[in-house]
Design a protein around this motif. Sequence first.
Motif, PDB file in Angstrom:
ATOM      1  N   ASN A 209      -3.722  29.405 -30.030  1.00  0.00           N
ATOM      2  CA  ASN A 209      -4.067  30.729 -30.539  1.00  0.00           C
ATOM      3  C   ASN A 209      -5.321  31.314 -29.892  1.00  0.00           C
ATOM      4  O   ASN A 209      -5.810  32.358 -30.338  1.00  0.00           O
ATOM      5  CB  ASN A 209      -4.267  30.658 -32.057  1.00  0.00           C
ATOM      6  N   GLU A 210      -5.842  30.608 -28.856  1.00  0.00           N
ATOM      7  CA  GLU A 210      -7.032  31.060 -28.142  1.00  0.00           C
ATOM      8  C   GLU A 210      -8.219  31.262 -29.088  1.00  0.00           C
ATOM      9  O   GLU A 210      -8.968  32.228 -28.979  1.00  0.00           O
ATOM     10  CB  GLU A 210      -6.726  32.375 -27.394  1.00  0.00           C
ATOM     11  N   GLU A 211      -8.358  30.336 -30.049  1.00  0.00           N
ATOM     12  CA  GLU A 211      -9.462  30.420 -30.993  1.00  0.00           C
ATOM     13  C   GLU A 211     -10.588  29.495 -30.562  1.00  0.00           C
ATOM     14  O   GLU A 211     -10.373  28.496 -29.873  1.00  0.00           O
ATOM     15  CB  GLU A 211      -8.986  30.020 -32.408  1.00  0.00           C
ATOM     16  N   ASP A 212     -11.799  29.826 -30.971  1.00  0.00           N
ATOM     17  CA  ASP A 212     -12.950  28.993 -30.644  1.00  0.00           C
ATOM     18  C   ASP A 212     -12.976  27.756 -31.539  1.00  0.00           C
ATOM     19  O   ASP A 212     -12.622  27.819 -32.722  1.00  0.00           O
ATOM     20  CB  ASP A 212     -14.255  29.781 -30.829  1.00  0.00           C
ATOM     21  N   ILE A 213     -13.402  26.649 -30.965  1.00  0.00           N
ATOM     22  CA  ILE A 213     -13.515  25.400 -31.704  1.00  0.00           C
ATOM     23  C   ILE A 213     -14.997  25.110 -31.909  1.00  0.00           C
ATOM     24  O   ILE A 213     -15.767  25.056 -30.944  1.00  0.00           O
ATOM     25  CB  ILE A 213     -12.852  24.241 -30.945  1.00  0.00           C
ATOM     26  N   ALA A 214     -15.388  24.933 -33.168  1.00  0.00           N
ATOM     27  CA  ALA A 214     -16.805  24.714 -33.471  1.00  0.00           C
ATOM     28  C   ALA A 214     -17.256  23.374 -32.910  1.00  0.00           C
ATOM     29  O   ALA A 214     -16.689  22.335 -33.227  1.00  0.00           O
ATOM     30  CB  ALA A 214     -17.035  24.770 -34.978  1.00  0.00           C
ATOM     31  N   GLN A 215     -18.262  23.439 -32.052  1.00  0.00           N
ATOM     32  CA  GLN A 215     -18.785  22.220 -31.453  1.00  0.00           C
ATOM     33  C   GLN A 215     -19.395  21.333 -32.524  1.00  0.00           C
ATOM     34  O   GLN A 215     -20.141  21.791 -33.381  1.00  0.00           O
ATOM     35  CB  GLN A 215     -19.836  22.569 -30.395  1.00  0.00           C
ATOM     36  N   GLY A 216     -19.060  20.036 -32.476  1.00  0.00           N
ATOM     37  CA  GLY A 216     -19.598  19.087 -33.434  1.00  0.00           C
ATOM     38  C   GLY A 216     -18.876  19.057 -34.753  1.00  0.00           C
ATOM     39  O   GLY A 216     -19.180  18.229 -35.607  1.00  0.00           O
ATOM     40  N   ASP A 217     -17.929  19.960 -34.961  1.00  0.00           N
ATOM     41  CA  ASP A 217     -17.203  20.002 -36.218  1.00  0.00           C
ATOM     42  C   ASP A 217     -16.036  19.021 -36.189  1.00  0.00           C
ATOM     43  O   ASP A 217     -15.946  18.108 -37.013  1.00  0.00           O
ATOM     44  CB  ASP A 217     -16.714  21.421 -36.484  1.00  0.00           C
ATOM     45  N   ILE A 218     -15.116  19.203 -35.245  1.00  0.00           N
ATOM     46  CA  ILE A 218     -13.992  18.285 -35.118  1.00  0.00           C
ATOM     47  C   ILE A 218     -13.950  17.643 -33.736  1.00  0.00           C
ATOM     48  O   ILE A 218     -13.104  16.793 -33.468  1.00  0.00           O
ATOM     49  CB  ILE A 218     -12.654  19.008 -35.395  1.00  0.00           C
ATOM     50  N   ILE A 219     -14.870  18.055 -32.845  1.00  0.00           N
ATOM     51  CA  ILE A 219     -15.017  17.419 -31.538  1.00  0.00           C
ATOM     52  C   ILE A 219     -16.453  16.915 -31.432  1.00  0.00           C
ATOM     53  O   ILE A 219     -17.404  17.654 -31.686  1.00  0.00           O
ATOM     54  CB  ILE A 219     -14.719  18.401 -30.392  1.00  0.00           C
ATOM     55  N   ASP A 220     -16.585  15.659 -31.068  1.00  0.00           N
ATOM     56  CA  ASP A 220     -17.917  15.074 -30.955  1.00  0.00           C
ATOM     57  C   ASP A 220     -18.758  15.853 -29.939  1.00  0.00           C
ATOM     58  O   ASP A 220     -18.250  16.255 -28.876  1.00  0.00           O
ATOM     59  CB  ASP A 220     -17.787  13.609 -30.532  1.00  0.00           C
ATOM     60  N   GLU A 221     -20.022  16.085 -30.269  1.00  0.00           N
ATOM     61  CA  GLU A 221     -20.885  16.887 -29.398  1.00  0.00           C
ATOM     62  C   GLU A 221     -21.025  16.276 -28.009  1.00  0.00           C
ATOM     63  O   GLU A 221     -21.097  16.995 -27.013  1.00  0.00           O
ATOM     64  CB  GLU A 221     -22.272  17.036 -30.046  1.00  0.00           C
ATOM     65  N   SER A 222     -21.023  14.961 -27.919  1.00  0.00           N
ATOM     66  CA  SER A 222     -21.154  14.319 -26.609  1.00  0.00           C
ATOM     67  C   SER A 222     -19.910  14.508 -25.751  1.00  0.00           C
ATOM     68  O   SER A 222     -19.975  14.479 -24.522  1.00  0.00           O
ATOM     69  CB  SER A 222     -21.438  12.823 -26.789  1.00  0.00           C
ATOM     70  N   PHE A 223     -18.773  14.717 -26.381  1.00  0.00           N
ATOM     71  CA  PHE A 223     -17.515  14.871 -25.642  1.00  0.00           C
ATOM     72  C   PHE A 223     -17.158  16.334 -25.421  1.00  0.00           C
ATOM     73  O   PHE A 223     -16.291  16.640 -24.605  1.00  0.00           O
ATOM     74  CB  PHE A 223     -16.383  14.153 -26.390  1.00  0.00           C
ATOM     75  N   TYR A 224     -17.806  17.240 -26.140  1.00  0.00           N
ATOM     76  CA  TYR A 224     -17.420  18.648 -26.077  1.00  0.00           C
ATOM     77  C   TYR A 224     -17.489  19.220 -24.654  1.00  0.00           C
ATOM     78  O   TYR A 224     -16.544  19.897 -24.212  1.00  0.00           O
ATOM     79  CB  TYR A 224     -18.303  19.470 -27.029  1.00  0.00           C
ATOM     80  N   PRO A 225     -18.548  18.986 -23.880  1.00  0.00           N
ATOM     81  CA  PRO A 225     -18.579  19.523 -22.506  1.00  0.00           C
ATOM     82  C   PRO A 225     -17.446  18.961 -21.645  1.00  0.00           C
ATOM     83  O   PRO A 225     -16.860  19.690 -20.831  1.00  0.00           O
ATOM     84  CB  PRO A 225     -19.948  19.089 -21.985  1.00  0.00           C
ATOM     85  N   VAL A 226     -17.139  17.682 -21.805  1.00  0.00           N
ATOM     86  CA  VAL A 226     -16.043  17.080 -21.037  1.00  0.00           C
ATOM     87  C   VAL A 226     -14.709  17.711 -21.432  1.00  0.00           C
ATOM     88  O   VAL A 226     -13.872  18.017 -20.576  1.00  0.00           O
ATOM     89  CB  VAL A 226     -16.004  15.557 -21.275  1.00  0.00           C
ATOM     90  N   PHE A 227     -14.531  17.936 -22.741  1.00  0.00           N
ATOM     91  CA  PHE A 227     -13.288  18.537 -23.220  1.00  0.00           C
ATOM     92  C   PHE A 227     -13.126  19.954 -22.664  1.00  0.00           C
ATOM     93  O   PHE A 227     -12.020  20.343 -22.251  1.00  0.00           O
ATOM     94  CB  PHE A 227     -13.287  18.557 -24.750  1.00  0.00           C
ATOM     95  N   GLU A 228     -14.201  20.745 -22.652  1.00  0.00           N
ATOM     96  CA  GLU A 228     -14.125  22.099 -22.098  1.00  0.00           C
ATOM     97  C   GLU A 228     -13.737  22.069 -20.622  1.00  0.00           C
ATOM     98  O   GLU A 228     -12.932  22.888 -20.156  1.00  0.00           O
ATOM     99  CB  GLU A 228     -15.466  22.809 -22.278  1.00  0.00           C
ATOM    100  N   LYS A 229     -14.287  21.099 -19.896  1.00  0.00           N
ATOM    101  CA  LYS A 229     -13.973  20.972 -18.471  1.00  0.00           C
ATOM    102  C   LYS A 229     -12.509  20.594 -18.272  1.00  0.00           C
ATOM    103  O   LYS A 229     -11.823  21.123 -17.376  1.00  0.00           O
ATOM    104  CB  LYS A 229     -14.892  19.930 -17.840  1.00  0.00           C
ATOM    105  N   LEU A 230     -12.015  19.700 -19.106  1.00  0.00           N
ATOM    106  CA  LEU A 230     -10.602  19.310 -19.015  1.00  0.00           C
ATOM    107  C   LEU A 230      -9.698  20.495 -19.335  1.00  0.00           C
ATOM    108  O   LEU A 230      -8.670  20.710 -18.672  1.00  0.00           O
ATOM    109  CB  LEU A 230     -10.312  18.155 -19.985  1.00  0.00           C
ATOM    110  N   MET A 231     -10.062  21.286 -20.349  1.00  0.00           N
ATOM    111  CA  MET A 231      -9.225  22.421 -20.745  1.00  0.00           C
ATOM    112  C   MET A 231      -9.293  23.568 -19.742  1.00  0.00           C
ATOM    113  O   MET A 231      -8.515  24.512 -19.821  1.00  0.00           O
ATOM    114  CB  MET A 231      -9.631  22.918 -22.136  1.00  0.00           C
TER     115      MET A 231
END
Length: 465
Positions: free
Chosen positions: A245-267
Amino acid sequence: MQRALGLDPNHTENVRNFAQWSFEDGHFKMARDLSERALKTKHDAESARLVRQAAPTSNWLVAMVLRIGLLFIAPFKGRKTAAKMMLGFVLGLWILCIPLFFISNLVGIIGVTVVLALVVVAGLISNGIRAKRQLGVEAPKAPVKQVAKPVIQVPPAKKVTETKPSKQITREQNREVNPPLAKKATQPTKINPKIFIVPAIILAVVGFGLMEDNSADDYDSYSYNDMSGAEEADHFFTIRNSLENEEDIAQGDIIDESFYPVFEKLMSQPKLKEQFSGAYTTGEYLDDGELQYLKIEDYSGNLLFLTEFKDYKLHGIYGTGWNDTEAGKARYTELLQAFDEELGISDGVLEEAHMKLIQASFASNDNNHAAALTMVGEDFQDTFTDMMNDDAVKNQFIASTNFVFIDDSDYQYLKMTDNNDGEPLIAQFEDKNLVYMYGADWSEDDEDQARYEEILSDLDWEDSL
């Protein structure tokens, strides 16, 4: 009934009526006894039918099926035959199986299948018992011989009509001691087909509707509320739906803050984003105490990647293309082995996953290939490395991404083809490790080529089954 039969135990019509009524009331032993008595009293087609109808009820399974079926057709009028009882058993219990689909499709389908299997087995037993009772019916004597006697036919006929005693004499001769009781009730009545068609349609609509709903809900978050890893599955689907749905995902809410930058890069990679957006989980869950893992598949059930969670938050992703570092590949292999030991993964999931990792390693032009070679048998590692030094062989190996898995108990095989309908490759596995590769013109050894043709022929034959 006992009083009526006591007046004249050999009254054929009454014995038949009570035999039929006993059968329709579920008193099968009494129905068998009365049917046998009727057959001994008068050996004709109707008595033989009653015996063939009641005889299979001596088997407990047949009796159980008929009694249950009788409950569902009890309100309907007309003669209740064994066929109608079995039909009532199927329709009635299928309708009662509908709530099972609320538990899961598998449970519901198992319930429906068991009902059908019971009817089929009961039918086979009934046919077997009837086949053992070969009841012949004597042909009635031709009345022509009696009519042909001139002495009886000519003079007395007129005397009877003049004095009119014939009706009384005929009635006295043909009247049975006890007239049949409620003979009209034994006449069969046609059953409206709607009685069976309407419940069948309702069952089909409701049942398939529930199956369709559950097939979609199997991959939705709330279907995991009662299992281990429910919250991890909820967060996975929340992330997946947010991407769709192209919605924003709150960092640290359901994605660990340490993994969030890696996840954004993968996406940011369209291919990986598309894979993640179309992914599902069947709920296969692994907990090593500190971290938790979910096995993620596509709609067809093919393994895509493994998601790692920490404190219910997405902490990492392992799979081909997701973490191609040596540590990531080694961890992916280790987790696959752990899933296999914990949940018993089969049907080539691990073989295909290992093959994809090996292909990705050699496609990356990494000169080490240490992690990939851990998935290759020790005796085959040097030979396999030499094969990959041939660019033509290596390119064909990397491009063959369509897999067909066959298990012959001794070894497991992957038939590998590319998207251009090229010559297939054969990968032979043992204990989830690659132990040999066969391909057209891959080896100058005649035995290898003969073995390649033999395995390919066997795989094609087994695949056709």
